[in-house]
Design a protein around this motif. Structure first.
Motif, PDB file in Angstrom:
ATOM      1  N   LEU A  65       0.836  -1.205   0.000  1.00 45.98           N
ATOM      2  CA  LEU A  65       0.000   0.000   0.000  1.00 45.98           C
ATOM      3  C   LEU A  65       0.866   1.248   0.000  1.00 45.98           C
ATOM      4  N   ALA A  66       1.954   1.212   0.762  1.00 42.88           N
ATOM      5  CA  ALA A  66       2.847   2.373   0.815  1.00 42.88           C
ATOM      6  C   ALA A  66       3.451   2.644  -0.563  1.00 42.88           C
ATOM      7  N   ASP A  67       3.872   1.568  -1.243  1.00 48.40           N
ATOM      8  CA  ASP A  67       4.431   1.738  -2.591  1.00 48.40           C
ATOM      9  C   ASP A  67       3.395   2.323  -3.543  1.00 48.40           C
ATOM     10  N   ALA A  68       2.108   2.056  -3.254  1.00 44.85           N
ATOM     11  CA  ALA A  68       1.033   2.568  -4.116  1.00 44.85           C
ATOM     12  C   ALA A  68       0.594   3.974  -3.690  1.00 44.85           C
ATOM     13  N   GLY A  69       1.331   4.559  -2.730  1.00 44.33           N
ATOM     14  CA  GLY A  69       1.063   5.959  -2.381  1.00 44.33           C
ATOM     15  C   GLY A  69       0.133   6.161  -1.199  1.00 44.33           C
ATOM     16  N   ARG A  70      -0.291   5.049  -0.556  1.00 49.66           N
ATOM     17  CA  ARG A  70      -1.155   5.199   0.614  1.00 49.66           C
ATOM     18  C   ARG A  70      -0.304   5.408   1.856  1.00 49.66           C
ATOM     19  N   ARG A  71      -0.849   6.138   2.816  1.00 47.53           N
ATOM     20  CA  ARG A  71      -0.145   6.326   4.081  1.00 47.53           C
ATOM     21  C   ARG A  71      -0.665   5.303   5.096  1.00 47.53           C
ATOM     22  N   VAL A  72       0.254   4.679   5.813  1.00 46.34           N
ATOM     23  CA  VAL A  72      -0.083   3.495   6.606  1.00 46.34           C
ATOM     24  C   VAL A  72       0.468   3.618   8.032  1.00 46.34           C
ATOM     25  N   LEU A  73      -0.357   3.257   9.015  1.00 47.68           N
ATOM     26  CA  LEU A  73       0.122   3.094  10.393  1.00 47.68           C
ATOM     27  C   LEU A  73       0.081   1.610  10.735  1.00 47.68           C
ATOM     28  N   VAL A  74       1.222   1.053  11.131  1.00 48.93           N
ATOM     29  CA  VAL A  74       1.282  -0.354  11.549  1.00 48.93           C
ATOM     30  C   VAL A  74       1.452  -0.379  13.070  1.00 48.93           C
ATOM     31  N   VAL A  75       0.568  -1.087  13.759  1.00 45.78           N
ATOM     32  CA  VAL A  75       0.740  -1.237  15.205  1.00 45.78           C
ATOM     33  C   VAL A  75       0.915  -2.712  15.543  1.00 45.78           C
ATOM     34  N   ASP A  76       1.714  -2.972  16.564  1.00 47.13           N
ATOM     35  CA  ASP A  76       1.852  -4.352  17.061  1.00 47.13           C
ATOM     36  C   ASP A  76       1.989  -4.281  18.571  1.00 47.13           C
ATOM     37  N   ARG A  77       1.377  -5.216  19.247  1.00 44.55           N
ATOM     38  CA  ARG A  77       1.457  -5.164  20.716  1.00 44.55           C
ATOM     39  C   ARG A  77       2.791  -5.651  21.240  1.00 44.55           C
ATOM     40  N   ARG A  78       3.519  -6.369  20.409  1.00 39.90           N
ATOM     41  CA  ARG A  78       4.847  -6.823  20.826  1.00 39.90           C
ATOM     42  C   ARG A  78       5.858  -5.678  20.681  1.00 39.90           C
ATOM     43  N   PRO A  79       7.032  -5.838  21.319  1.00 39.55           N
ATOM     44  CA  PRO A  79       8.029  -4.758  21.234  1.00 39.55           C
ATOM     45  C   PRO A  79       8.894  -4.830  19.975  1.00 39.55           C
ATOM     46  N   HIS A  80       8.535  -5.685  19.024  1.00 39.10           N
ATOM     47  CA  HIS A  80       9.355  -5.835  17.806  1.00 39.10           C
ATOM     48  C   HIS A  80       8.454  -6.090  16.601  1.00 39.10           C
ATOM     49  N   ILE A  81       9.021  -5.866  15.394  1.00 39.87           N
ATOM     50  CA  ILE A  81       8.314  -6.214  14.159  1.00 39.87           C
ATOM     51  C   ILE A  81       8.624  -7.675  13.806  1.00 39.87           C
ATOM     52  N   GLY A  82       7.954  -8.221  12.784  1.00 43.30           N
ATOM     53  CA  GLY A  82       8.281  -9.569  12.304  1.00 43.30           C
ATOM     54  C   GLY A  82       7.338 -10.670  12.784  1.00 43.30           C
TER      55      GLY A  82
END
Ligand code: FAD
Ligand code: UDP
Length: 367
Positions: free
Chosen positions: A22-39
């Motif tokens: 979505l970001a590559d397509a020009g949309r602005r994105v918020l990613v949230v995760d309850r853990r302290p890391h991505i992946g």
């Protein structure tokens, strides 16, 4: 209105792939995760002794999808790795999945490939139709191999008898008449050269993506902080989204026991050894096999299956799938939310399948 257009809950494969598309397509994105890391569950990190480990259990990448492999290759170089597993029965480590050599070692035979095929043909218990995981194994290798290699491992892993699980669970494991002792035969078998954490960091490194960690979406929703987004992509357990209104979907959990062995170059001969009949754990994995790391010590993990804890595996049974369908139908009525991933779609997906599902979801959202 929130200036971030799309909210993505979960920074595992499902959330990160959709975010990047979505970001590559020009949309602005918020990613949230309850853990302290991505992946998500594929996260890796260096332990206190300097060995790269997978805190949520061993993750070996393999795929037949050129599209998935090419897409991920934008964010990582690869280290070729073919996974090999031994299964310890009666104190002896046999090649697993069962192949010609397993038969010859176990029964003191000297079968060639045709002989192995004839052996399986003689001992198999034909089942028609093949519905359960018990059917799958009995139908291909018969009762003795079933009892030695599958029955108790499955009971331990799932807390269920193979007869209570859908065929697809045991059907993940092939049976071979040749000597191929690789766990997977996919066209691409490789590990991210600099680790999963680095691959995810590259995926999410985009001016249109903001990541907030340690944030639980359910708290956000209670505070009303989830409002104002044009769309939400949810990659957590679908029953949690709907506040368990039809009851809880069962997921199987694991407890991971990590251990470092100082001054031990090698703990075991191959990446993973399975223990179908002994111990409370199902398997031991030694990470240096997977990552190719050189270190004078080594780090291993034992996996203890349990009912309670973080949800790791959807449990493939007809009644669970019927319950999931009820949630899925509710989800389909929510035009502003997409449910993507292993927990949100309640499917026993491998990583590459989650990437495929996420790419498909992103296509739909973009159009
Ligand atoms: P997850 O990785 O579970 O990500 C979901 C994320 O959502 C999590 O980080 C979670 O914290 C977050 N989340 C959930 N609810 C909320 C909330 N309310 N608020 C905020 N955040 C939330 N696959 C392979 O291909 N090869 C393997 O060798 C392999 N080994 C595995 C070994 C084990 C022990 C396990 C459990 C799985 C293994 N898998 C393997 C499968 C692989 O882990 C999954 O296919 C993949 O990681 C799923 O990605 P996902 O994004 O759907 O889910
Ligand atoms: N299985 C088994 N014995 C083994 C390995 C696997 O009975 O030595 C069965 C078990 O039911 C397991 C399933 O096959 O859950 C799938 O195994 P896989 O290694 O693919 O499981 P995962 O890596 O997803 O935990």
């Amino acid at each position: 209105m929130n200036s971030l257009e799309v909210l993505i809950v979960g920074a595992g494969f499902a959330g990160s792939v959709v975010a990047r598309e979505l970001a590559d397509a020009g949309r602005r994105v918020l990613v949230v995760d309850r853990r302290p890391h991505i992946g998500g569950n594929a996260h890796d990190e260096v332990d206190a002794h300097g060995v790269l480990i997978h805190p949520y259990g061993p993750h070996i990448f393999h795929t037949n999808s050129q599209r998935v492999f090419d897409w991920l290759s934008r964010f990582t170089a690869w280290l070729p790795y073919e996974h090999r597993v031994r299964s310890v029965v009666g104190g002896v480590a046999y090649p697993f999945p069962i192949n010609r050599r397993t038969l010859n070692m176990l029964y003191g035979l000297d079968l060639d490939e045709a002989g192995a095929a004839a052996y399986f043909e003689r001992v198999r218990e034909a089942r028609e139709p093949v519905r359960s995981s018990e059917d799958v194994v009995l139908n291909s290798v018969g009762r003795d191999l079933y009892e030695k290699f599958f029955l108790h491992y499955t009971r331990k892993q799932w807390g269920l008898d193979p007869s209570e699980l859908k065929a697809g669970v045991a059907a993940r494991i092939p049976v071979r008449c040749n000597d191929d002792d690789r766990y997977f035969t996919d066209t691409h078998q490789a590990m991210p050269r600099d680790g999963y954490a680095s691959m995810f960091a590259n995926m999410l490194d985009h001016p249109n993506i903001r990541v907030e960690l340690g944030v639980d979406f359910l708290d956000m929703r209670r505070r009303g902080a989830d409002r104002g987004f044009a769309h939400t992509v949810f990659t957590g357990p679908i029953d949690a989204w709907f506040e368990y209104c039809h009851g809880r979907l069962p997921y199987r959990s694991l407890r991971f026991e990590h251990e470092h062995l100082a001054d031990t170059e090698r703990f075991q001969e191959t990446g993973t050894w399975n223990y179908p009949n002994d111990h409370g754990f199902t398997r031991i994995t030694e990470f240096k096999h997977l990552t190719g790391q050189k270190h004078r010590g080594t780090s291993i993990v034992r996996e203890y299956p349990q009912a309670e804890g973080d949800p790791y595996y959807p449990i493939p049974r007809a009644d669970n799938e019927a319950l999931y369908k009820r949630y899925e139908e509710m989800g389909e009525r929510e035009s502003a939310v997409s449910f993507v991933g292993r927990l949100a779609q309640y499917r026993y997906y491998n990583m590459d399948q989650v990437v495929g599902a996420a790419l498909a979801a992103a296509e739909r959202l973009k159009s």
